[in-house]
Structure formats: structure tokens, C-alpha cells
Scaffold this motif. Structure first.
Motif, PDB file in Angstrom:
ATOM      1  N   ASP A   1      52.764 113.831  17.686  1.00  0.00           N
ATOM      2  CA  ASP A   1      53.366 112.653  17.050  1.00  0.00           C
ATOM      3  C   ASP A   1      54.186 111.921  18.107  1.00  0.00           C
ATOM      4  N   ALA A   2      53.552 110.994  18.812  1.00  0.00           N
ATOM      5  CA  ALA A   2      54.205 110.308  19.924  1.00  0.00           C
ATOM      6  C   ALA A   2      55.431 109.535  19.471  1.00  0.00           C
ATOM      7  N   LEU A   3      55.398 108.970  18.268  1.00  0.00           N
ATOM      8  CA  LEU A   3      56.511 108.160  17.780  1.00  0.00           C
ATOM      9  C   LEU A   3      57.802 108.973  17.735  1.00  0.00           C
ATOM     10  N   VAL A   4      57.731 110.190  17.238  1.00  0.00           N
ATOM     11  CA  VAL A   4      58.917 111.044  17.194  1.00  0.00           C
ATOM     12  C   VAL A   4      59.212 111.622  18.569  1.00  0.00           C
ATOM     13  N   GLN A   5      58.193 112.093  19.253  1.00  0.00           N
ATOM     14  CA  GLN A   5      58.414 112.824  20.492  1.00  0.00           C
ATOM     15  C   GLN A   5      59.015 111.965  21.597  1.00  0.00           C
ATOM     16  N   VAL A   6      58.634 110.673  21.654  1.00  0.00           N
ATOM     17  CA  VAL A   6      59.158 109.813  22.710  1.00  0.00           C
ATOM     18  C   VAL A   6      60.673 109.634  22.586  1.00  0.00           C
ATOM     19  N   GLN A   7      61.202 109.814  21.402  1.00  0.00           N
ATOM     20  CA  GLN A   7      62.640 109.634  21.193  1.00  0.00           C
ATOM     21  C   GLN A   7      63.478 110.754  21.824  1.00  0.00           C
ATOM     22  N   TYR A   8      62.795 111.786  22.316  1.00  0.00           N
ATOM     23  CA  TYR A   8      63.504 112.892  22.962  1.00  0.00           C
ATOM     24  C   TYR A   8      63.326 112.893  24.485  1.00  0.00           C
ATOM     25  N   ALA A   9      62.683 111.863  25.015  1.00  0.00           N
ATOM     26  CA  ALA A   9      62.478 111.802  26.468  1.00  0.00           C
ATOM     27  C   ALA A   9      63.806 111.744  27.201  1.00  0.00           C
TER      28      ALA A   9
ATOM     29  N   ASP B   1      43.901 105.992  22.050  1.00  0.00           N
ATOM     30  CA  ASP B   1      43.935 107.322  21.425  1.00  0.00           C
ATOM     31  C   ASP B   1      45.282 108.021  21.600  1.00  0.00           C
ATOM     32  N   TYR B   2      45.940 107.808  22.739  1.00  0.00           N
ATOM     33  CA  TYR B   2      47.176 108.549  23.037  1.00  0.00           C
ATOM     34  C   TYR B   2      48.238 108.340  21.970  1.00  0.00           C
ATOM     35  N   ALA B   3      48.398 107.101  21.512  1.00  0.00           N
ATOM     36  CA  ALA B   3      49.505 106.765  20.616  1.00  0.00           C
ATOM     37  C   ALA B   3      49.280 107.197  19.171  1.00  0.00           C
ATOM     38  N   ARG B   4      48.110 107.645  18.851  1.00  0.00           N
ATOM     39  CA  ARG B   4      47.801 107.954  17.448  1.00  0.00           C
ATOM     40  C   ARG B   4      48.462 109.269  17.012  1.00  0.00           C
ATOM     41  N   ASN B   5      48.824 109.317  15.745  1.00  0.00           N
ATOM     42  CA  ASN B   5      49.607 110.409  15.180  1.00  0.00           C
ATOM     43  C   ASN B   5      48.694 111.434  14.499  1.00  0.00           C
ATOM     44  N   PHE B   6      48.792 112.700  14.939  1.00  0.00           N
ATOM     45  CA  PHE B   6      47.965 113.756  14.349  1.00  0.00           C
ATOM     46  C   PHE B   6      48.788 114.772  13.560  1.00  0.00           C
ATOM     47  N   ALA B   7      50.071 114.446  13.318  1.00  0.00           N
ATOM     48  CA  ALA B   7      50.873 115.300  12.438  1.00  0.00           C
ATOM     49  C   ALA B   7      50.286 115.391  11.022  1.00  0.00           C
ATOM     50  N   PRO B   8      49.710 114.304  10.470  1.00  0.00           N
ATOM     51  CA  PRO B   8      49.083 114.443   9.144  1.00  0.00           C
ATOM     52  C   PRO B   8      47.959 115.477   9.116  1.00  0.00           C
ATOM     53  N   ASP B   9      47.246 115.644  10.230  1.00  0.00           N
ATOM     54  CA  ASP B   9      46.216 116.680  10.276  1.00  0.00           C
ATOM     55  C   ASP B   9      46.832 118.073  10.279  1.00  0.00           C
ATOM     56  N   VAL B  10      47.987 118.216  10.943  1.00  0.00           N
ATOM     57  CA  VAL B  10      48.695 119.504  10.893  1.00  0.00           C
ATOM     58  C   VAL B  10      49.122 119.790   9.459  1.00  0.00           C
ATOM     59  N   ALA B  11      49.629 118.757   8.779  1.00  0.00           N
ATOM     60  CA  ALA B  11      50.012 118.927   7.370  1.00  0.00           C
ATOM     61  C   ALA B  11      48.816 119.350   6.527  1.00  0.00           C
TER      62      ALA B  11
END
Length: 456
Positions: A225-233, A349-359
Motif C-alpha cells: 500500500d504505497a499511499l500509507v507506506q510513503v508517509q513513513y519515509a 503498476d507501482y502505485a496501485r494498492n494491493f492491501a484489498p487483496d490481502v484482506a
């Protein structure tokens, strides 16, 4: 009959056979009620490199028209007939999974001279599981063909088709528990593939002999989930337990630019267009994530200089003609071809969120293990722990009520763990991006506990 004859011929012409010290006869790949096309889509050897005590297969399965996917399989040292089957995928996109085989969780490592492959005594996961390494997509490692794969959505269908062909050729493993593990960009691949397997498994017209017995997934230092993860850079670069590596003005610049990056990533999530996702990737890379390079440190190990290079010593070894012949490789070895990476990134492809697939995996009963070396900046542990705290699944509240607790091995605290509702997060102290490279003992113990349903 035609298939059995072909496989027999392939075995005869193989240059390597199972070790004479192996106490049991090596099973030949065969199948009952095989699909007619399989015979023309299989090419393999039986090498004895690294671990001659177990059965190995390496070679190709032709997944699509002129799409030749290279694999290397090692049986488990313990009860291979009933042991789990674990597939390992490296990231990139386009990084060969021979990285995992030779430098992380696999049976192989090179001697000091780099001239011979020896057994990875400290940390090979084939001590407890059958292991399957796959070079994907086309272009990665030894895999080759004329089909350009440029998205995780395309890649997942190829991996699924590969697995079906693999199980056709080696049906004795089909009913074993299946685990799907990987790292880095596999934070995209693993959830997408697992979710696709679940979708296929649930199809009412799926033949019983094509059901994949998937039980869990594992992602190491992954981008999910790039949207969340980038906030911790900024947090990793400026406030981690290893101390700041950037000047305050650089930290301030990251902090100032992060909200713009988040807004662009949100638009990518909402709209899903290639243009929006590419714009988000370009801005976030240049104006947030890549500011780290000013530190002169290694993005995969914040403790090391940027000139350091953990691993990747096996390239020359695999590219020797003698080794390629032994393992049935038909092309030169390409560890991380830039064109594959570029194709994915140019397609958003990089920016797309795959957390819903984990869910989706969790909601369908799969267990999920997220693990992270805490010295990695690229996909740092703060961001991975962060997205796991905020995505929703059926047991998310139960997971969020837990806290990080000490992770102990042999009386020593080696990390932290948080676990609840089939989701487990593990922080590994002192490990960079490739956890098992830095901490083989800890990684093996973590994996062993996971596949045996034991708490960390």
C-alpha cells in the motif's frame, strides 16, 4: 502414453541425476489424466547442486505461447511427501528468484571463492518445506519469451497457469499445504496471485484435480500500500532507531512534500488510470522517497554506504555454461533486467494498492505473515506495520487491539511481533531488505513457526 514417453526421454537425457547417497529413488514427474498439451510444455533436469540429499527439478514450463518460465524445485529434507510446498518469488519487478535461492531462503550459497554452490546450512527453508523458486515475469532470470508482461494483473495469471502445469507434472505435491512467500515488489505479486488462486478455487466448474491447497502467504519488506507506506519515509530516514541519516532541511523537504504525494496516490486509488498512477509514482519518487539518496547510505540497509552491495554474487556463477547445462537453463542469466522494471512502472503498476487483496486472503481463511528487516529504508518496517494497522478485514479490530511484543529466540530478543486474527507482523532487528540474508537463523525459525501454526 505420449506424455509418459516424453518425460522418460527427458529423464534419460538429463545430465544430472539424484545423488547416489539419497536413500530413496527419485520420483519421476508424471501424472494421471494429464492435459494433452503438458507434454510439449515441460523441459527439465535433475541437478544435484547445493543439496544432493534431496530430489531436485529445474527447467522450464511453457505457460503461454512462447513464454518459457524457469523454475528450480528442492524437496524438503523432512517428510517431503507431506511437508508443505512453498513458492518463493523475488520482486523488482523482474528480479530473479534465484536471489532467494542463493542468498536468502534457499538451499544454495556460494563458497568463498564463488566457484561452487554449497548447502545453506544456516538458513535453508527446505529443512522444513518443499521449495519452489520461479523466475517471473518473462525476462527475469532464465525465463524468456516474446510476451511482455507489464502489470501485476497480467503476472498473476501466468503464475497461476505455471502452478497448474507444475502440479500436473508433479501431482504428488498437489494436496500438500501450499504457502506463497516473497519480498519487495512481491508485496504486489503475492496478494494478487493468492487472491486469484482463491477466485479460481471457488469457481463451481473447477475440476477437483486443479484445486490449489493454499494455506498462507508471507511478504518480506514488501510494497503493498504505497499511499500509507510513503508517509513513513521521513520517519525511517530521520527518526529511526538507527539515528537520522539526512540533514534537517532534507527531512523538512520530505515532510513538506508528503501531503502532495499522498493526494496523488489517493487519486491513483480512486481513478485507477495509468496517467494518474504514473504521475503519483513520479512525484513521490522524486520529491519524497529519493531524497534519501542525499544521505549517501544504502536504501536497502540504512547502516551501510550506498556503495555497499549485500549479496548478488551469484550472477557470474549462474552464467557459466557448465552450470546452465546442469540446471537446464537455455538463456544467459539476467538478474534484474531493467526493461521489465520499466514496463511495470510505465504502466502505473507501482502505485496501485494491493492491501484489498490481502484482506480478501484473510477473509477467506488464509493466514498472512508480514515481516520486515528494520534497517531497510526502501520498504521500511514502519510503513509495513503502518498499513497493517489501518486496512480493514474481518478481524482487523482484533489485530489492532494487539501491541508489538518482544520476539524471543533462545532467550534473546531478536525483534518484535504483533499478531491477531490470522495476521502476524514481525519486525526483525538488525536486518536489511533481504531479511534471511542478514538473519538466516531468525528467518528460518519464523518460517518454521508459521507453517507449523506456532506462535512467534
Amino acid at each position: 502414453m505420449k506424455l509418459l514417453l516424453l518425460i522418460s526421454v527427458l529423464l534419460i537425457i538429463s545430465t544430472c541425476y539424484a545423488s547416489p547417497h539419497h536413500k530413496k529413488k527419485s520420483p519421476r514427474p508424471n501424472q494421471t489424466n494429464p492435459r494433452n498439451a503438458t507434454a510439449n510444455r515441460l523441459s527439465f533436469k535433475q541437478p544435484t547442486l547445493c543439496d544432493p540429499t534431496v530430489v531436485q527439478y529445474s527447467g522450464y514450463l511453457e505457460v503461454g505461447e512462447n513464454e518459457h518460465y524457469f523454475f528450480w524445485f528442492f524437496e524438503s529434507r523432512q517428510n517431503p511427501e507431506t511437508a508443505p510446498l512453498t513458492m518463493w518469488l523475488n520482486g523488482g519487478p523482474g528480479v530473479s528468484s534465484m536471489t532467494g535461492l542463493f542468498e536468502e531462503v534457499g538451499a544454495c550459497q556460494l563458497n568463498a571463492a564463488g566457484t561452487d554452490a554449497i548447502y545453506n546450512e544456516a538458513g535453508s527453508w527446505n529443512k522444513v518445506s518443499n521449495l519452489l523458486f520461479l523466475d517471473q515475469p518473462v525476462g527475469a532470470g532464465f525465463s524468456y519469451g516474446n510476451k511482455k508482461i507489464n502489470s501485476t494483473e497480467e503476472a498473476k495469471t501466468r503464475v497461476y497457469e505455471f502452478l497448474q502445469l507444475f502440479y500436473e507434472a508433479l501431482p504428488k505435491y498437489r494436496n500438500n499445504p501450499f504457502h506463497l512467500f516473497g519480498e519487495s515488489y512481491a508485496g504486489h505479486f503475492i496478494p494478487a496471485i493468492a487472491s486469484y488462486i482463491l477466485e479460481k478455487n471457488q469457481a463451481p466448474d473447477l475440476p477437483m484435480d486443479q484445486h490449489i491447497n493454499i494455506e498462507s502467504i508471507g511478504i518480506g519488506n514488501g510494497i503493498t500500500d504505497a499511499l500509507v507506506q510513503v508517509q513513513y519515509a521521513e520517519n525511517m530516514a530521520c527518526y529511526s532507531s538507527y539515528g537520522p541519516v539526512l540533514a534537517e532541511k532534507d527531512c523538512h523537504e520530505m515532510r513538506r512534500n508528503t501531503p502532495i504525494c499522498v493526494n496523488l496516490l489517493q487519486r491513483c486509488d480512486d481513478q485507477g488510470t495509468v496517467e494518474d498512477c504514473n504521475q503519483a509514482t513520479a512525484y513521490c519518487s522524486k520529491h519524497v522517497e529519493n531524497i534519501f539518496y542525499r544521505s549517501g547510505r544504502n536504501i536497502y540497509d540504512i547502516r551501510a554506504l550506498s556503495t555497499g552491495n549485500a549479496g548478488t554474487k551469484y550472477n557470474r556463477f549462474l552464467n557459466t555454461r557448465a552450470i546452465r547445462k546442469k540446471i537446464g537453463a537455455k538463456t544467459p542469466f539476467h538478474r534484474a533486467p531493467p526493461d521489465v522494471h520499466r514496463n511495470f512502472y510505465n504502466n502505473g503498476d507501482y502505485a496501485r494498492n494491493f492491501a484489498p487483496d490481502v484482506a480478501n486472503c484473510l477473509n477467506n481463511g488464509l493466514r498472512v505473515l508480514l515481516f520486515a528487516g528494520d534497517a531497510d529504508y526502501r520498504f521500511n518496517w514502519y510503513g509495513i506495520h503502518g498499513w497493517a494497522q489501518v486496512f480493514d478485514f474481518n478481524g482487523s479490530e482484533e489485530y489492532r487491539q494487539q501491541i508489538l511484543l518482544p520476539w524471543m529466540i533462545d532467550g534473546q530478543e531478536v525483534g518484535q511481533v504483533q499478531s491477531g486474527a490470522n495476521l502476524t507482523f514481525v519486525r526483525v532487528y538488525g536486518a536489511g531488505h533481504k531479511v534471511a540474508y542478514y538473519k538466516p537463523k531468525e528467518a528460518l525459525q519464523m518460517f518454521t513457526n508459521h507453517i507449523n501454526h506456532l506462535p512467534m
